[in-house]
Write a protein that holds these residues in place. Structure first.
Motif, short mmCIF file in Angstrom:
data_model
loop_
_atom_site.label_atom_id
_atom_site.label_comp_id
_atom_site.label_asym_id
_atom_site.label_seq_id
_atom_site.Cartn_x
_atom_site.Cartn_y
_atom_site.Cartn_z
N ARG A 71 1.38 -0.65 -7.01
CA ARG A 71 0.09 -0.32 -6.07
C ARG A 71 0.48 0.34 -4.88
O ARG A 71 1.71 0.44 -4.57
CB ARG A 71 -0.30 -1.85 -5.61
N ASP A 72 -0.77 0.98 -4.24
CA ASP A 72 -0.41 1.37 -3.08
C ASP A 72 -1.63 0.76 -2.28
O ASP A 72 -2.86 1.18 -2.42
CB ASP A 72 -0.81 3.06 -3.05
N ASN A 73 -1.00 -0.07 -1.36
CA ASN A 73 -1.93 -0.90 -0.43
C ASN A 73 -2.98 0.17 0.46
O ASN A 73 -3.95 -0.09 0.83
CB ASN A 73 -1.36 -1.72 0.49
N ALA A 74 -2.16 1.44 0.88
CA ALA A 74 -3.24 2.27 1.66
C ALA A 74 -4.31 2.85 0.97
O ALA A 74 -5.31 3.27 1.43
CB ALA A 74 -2.18 3.25 2.28
N LYS A 75 -4.28 2.91 -0.33
CA LYS A 75 -5.28 3.49 -1.07
C LYS A 75 -6.04 2.68 -1.95
O LYS A 75 -6.65 2.92 -2.67
CB LYS A 75 -4.32 4.59 -2.11
#
Length: 124
Positions: A71-75
């Motif tokens: 996962r990428d929390n910023a995206k």
């Protein structure tokens, strides 16, 4: 309105790879456990993989070593990288989310939000 939008499904030969993506509108994304489930006609939806806000992962035994969840929390995005695909991996894959900072649910009933699903077909 919360939306989870999956993409990346398709047809692949056995032994091949696919990468599924899920873009989530839940806020804040970092407060949510994200997961992938799959379902074939006539069978219950089954757990595939999940990832906590901090990156702790859980996998079903049948995908360990072949699939990777990230996962990428910023995206606001979670991915499922699938390698060494087998015909029995063919299913509709669903992205799911639950607001949780402790623990990683493995049961579909514990998830609050679901995507529409993306079809994965594996030819032998």
């Amino acid at each position: 309105q919360v939306q989870l939008v999956e993409s990346g499904g398709g047809l692949v030969q056995a032994g091949g790879s696919l990468r599924l993506s899920c873009l989530a509108s839940v806020r804040p994304f970092s407060n949510y456990v994200m997961a992938w489930f799959r379902q074939v006609p006539g069978k219950e939806r089954e757990f595939v993989a999940a990832i906590s806000w901090g990156g702790v992962t859980r996998y079903a035994d049948f995908v360990k070593g072949r699939f990777t969840i990230s996962r990428d929390n910023a995206k606001n995005t979670v991915w499922l990288s699938m390698n060494s695909l087998k015909p029995e991996d063919a299913a509709v894959y669903y992205c799911a989310a639950v607001r949780r900072r402790v623990g990683i649910p493995l049961i579909s009933a514990e998830y609050e939000y679901w995507g529409q699903g993306t079809q994965v077909t594996v030819s032998s």
